[in-house]
Design an enzyme around this catalytic site. Sequence first.
Site, PDB file in Angstrom:
ATOM      1  N   ASP A 182      -0.760  -7.082  -5.652  1.00 19.34           N
ATOM      2  CA  ASP A 182      -2.127  -7.167  -5.152  1.00 19.34           C
ATOM      3  C   ASP A 182      -2.042  -8.014  -3.879  1.00 19.34           C
ATOM      4  OD1 ASP A 182      -4.664  -8.023  -4.525  1.00 19.34           O
ATOM      5  OD2 ASP A 182      -5.247  -8.490  -6.583  1.00 19.34           O
ATOM      6  N   TYR A 204     -15.319  -1.614   8.529  1.00 19.79           N
ATOM      7  CA  TYR A 204     -13.950  -1.146   8.769  1.00 19.79           C
ATOM      8  C   TYR A 204     -13.525  -1.531  10.182  1.00 19.79           C
ATOM      9  CZ  TYR A 204     -10.074   2.277   8.878  1.00 19.79           C
ATOM     10  OH  TYR A 204      -8.853   2.902   8.958  1.00 19.79           O
ATOM     11  N   GLY A 243       0.821  -1.217   0.000  1.00 20.18           N
ATOM     12  CA  GLY A 243       0.000   0.000   0.000  1.00 20.18           C
ATOM     13  C   GLY A 243       0.851   1.261   0.000  1.00 20.18           C
ATOM     14  N   ASP A 250       2.684  -1.631  -4.481  1.00 20.64           N
ATOM     15  CA  ASP A 250       1.288  -1.187  -4.525  1.00 20.64           C
ATOM     16  C   ASP A 250       0.597  -1.903  -5.677  1.00 20.64           C
ATOM     17  OD1 ASP A 250      -0.140   1.507  -3.092  1.00 20.64           O
ATOM     18  OD2 ASP A 250      -1.176   0.688  -4.839  1.00 20.64           O
ATOM     19  N   LEU A 293       1.513   3.582  -2.161  1.00 18.11           N
ATOM     20  CA  LEU A 293       1.117   4.828  -2.831  1.00 18.11           C
ATOM     21  C   LEU A 293      -0.115   5.451  -2.178  1.00 18.11           C
ATOM     22  CD1 LEU A 293       1.726   3.941  -6.603  1.00 18.11           C
ATOM     23  CD2 LEU A 293       3.327   4.719  -4.868  1.00 18.11           C
TER      24      LEU A 293
HETATM   25  C1  AKB Z   1     -10.929   6.862   8.207  1.00 19.53           C
HETATM   26  O1  AKB Z   1     -11.546   7.930   8.400  1.00 19.53           O
HETATM   27  O2  AKB Z   1     -11.446   5.855   7.730  1.00 19.53           O
HETATM   28  C2  AKB Z   1      -9.483   6.790   8.625  1.00 19.53           C
HETATM   29  C3  AKB Z   1      -9.346   6.290  10.031  1.00 19.53           C
HETATM   30  C4  AKB Z   1      -9.589   7.180  11.172  1.00 19.53           C
HETATM   31  O3  AKB Z   1      -9.015   5.155  10.211  1.00 19.53           O
HETATM   32  N1  AKB Z   1      -8.874   8.084   8.470  1.00 19.53           N
END
Ligand code: AKB
Length: 319
Positions: free
Chosen positions: A53, A142, A8, A34, A10
């Site tokens: 990748d 996330y 990652g 990248d 770039l």
């Molecule tokens: C995002 O907003 O997704 C990132 C983070 C705080 O992990 N910047």
Amino acid sequence: MKKILLTGSLGQIGSELVLRLREEYGNDNVIATDIRRDENNKACTDGPFELLDVTKGEDMAALVQKHRPDTMIHLAALLSAVCEAKPQLAWAINMGGLVNALELAREYQLQFFTPSSIGAFGPSTPKDLTPQVTIQRPNTMYGVTKVSGELLCDYYFKKFGVDTRGVRFPGLISYVAPPGGGTTDYAVDIYYEALLKGEYTSFIKEGTKMDMMYMPDALNAVIQLMEADPAKLKNRNAFNISGMSFAPEEIAQEIKKHLPSFQMKYDVDPIRQGIADSWPNSIDVQCAKDEWGFRAQYDLAAMTKDMLDKLRIKLNIQG
Ligand code: AKB
């Protein structure tokens, strides 16, 4: 760290970390990778660069066999807003890439760094001065990948003895490379628009505090943690770190000190606002201070002055 392979490279962090590591450890000892090539990015042109990748474990293994690094810095991941839009892809890249990287760290005994995030916290986490060890029940994909990543890195340390280390990054602010698809991105966009248009429309609403950090502090933190005496690390994956905490109206106020006619408007994006609302107002960084000497140099005032000075040069804006 003597020879470092980064994934990652770039992205927002990689574009600067690769150059900083090359200054410290020598150009040939920092191998950037990248999924794409960009001839305008120095991480790609000023030293060894390979296409990779991260979901392709065999390709990653071939690069480790070719370059024989002793350290892997695994940065390739999707940010929060993109993860919410594409949760299956987020799992494939964020977790699939991490498992591939950790397996190579185990097989080749590589020191290992991967970032977690304030996104590893959730609505039931204490909001203010969020402790290092606390409730982590994120309600975003996330966050799910970040908590899973923290646990997996701990597991590889305890089970296989891999020297895994990491931090929970807050929103990172930089004038070099833009972030892509994060919730804290408004705090970067605002500086560009303030200089180019004199106004900014924030997708995050007034009063929403989040932790942030200026990129030079983030780069120092990675190097300092990786060079820290392992005997002093009680925590590993991942340390709370932060440089400041502010809400949109506070950064707007700071910009106004330099650009008095700057105007702030709001057009709230419910998806990113929902993510922001699930994150802490401010986190406690005491463990990082005690265990490896973390210190952030930049507060909101110092960062704003530097961002505006550097962006004026970058955007060729006089006055
Ligand atoms: C995002 O907003 O997704 C990132 C983070 C705080 O992990 N910047």
